[in-house]
Scaffold this active site. Structure first.
Site, PDB file in Angstrom:
ATOM      1  N   PRO A   1      21.672  25.423 -19.865  1.00 15.16           N
ATOM      2  CG  PRO A   1      23.486  26.679 -21.426  1.00 15.16           C
ATOM      3  CD  PRO A   1      23.103  25.702 -20.369  1.00 15.16           C
ATOM      4  CG  ASP A   2      16.313  25.583 -23.995  1.00 16.03           C
ATOM      5  OD1 ASP A   2      16.733  25.848 -25.132  1.00 16.03           O
ATOM      6  OD2 ASP A   2      15.470  24.666 -24.035  1.00 16.03           O
ATOM      7  N   GLY A   3      16.974  28.944 -24.212  1.00 12.80           N
ATOM      8  CA  GLY A   3      16.714  30.223 -24.668  1.00 12.80           C
ATOM      9  C   GLY A   3      17.242  31.675 -23.943  1.00 12.80           C
TER      10      GLY A   3
ATOM     11  CB  ALA B   1      15.457  29.844 -20.476  1.00 10.90           C
TER      12      ALA B   1
END
Length: 109
Positions: A13-15, A27
């Site tokens: 996972p990111d933003g 994202a």
């Protein structure tokens, strides 16, 4: 509490952002996608695939917050990979999701 366990192909996972229905959009860096998760059930309910793997963040925008903007990265990719990933580092606009975002919160400085 654990909300969702990413599948192998979703990578990391990111933003993230929240839509008007209270669902979480994540994202997936190196996964080439944004996923929508229902925080009540912990289930993935939508996947939007993008034409490059390093997806970094997402947010809603546009006049009525019905457009999603998704960023991607090209850092860490060598020249050979960049040649295969011509969309790396671009910003994408996604429409037709059937859901809207919410206005951002403003804070006084």
């Amino acid at each position: 509490r654990l909300l969702y366990h990413l599948e192998k192909e979703e990578q990391m996972p990111d933003g993230m952002c929240i839509d008007a229905e209270g669902k979480l959009w994540v994202a997936c860096i190196d996964g080439g996608r944004v996923i929508r998760i229902d925080p009540e059930t912990g289930k993935r309910i939508q996947t939007v695939r993008l034409p490059t793997p390093r997806i970094t963040s997402c947010c809603f925008g546009g006049k009525d917050y019905s457009e999603m903007y998704v960023t991607s990265a090209y850092d860490g990719l060598d020249e050979a990979t960049l040649a295969k990933e011509p969309h790396a580092g671009e910003i994408f606009r996604i429409t037709g999701l059937g859901v809207k975002g919410i206005p951002q919160n403003f804070y006084a400085a």
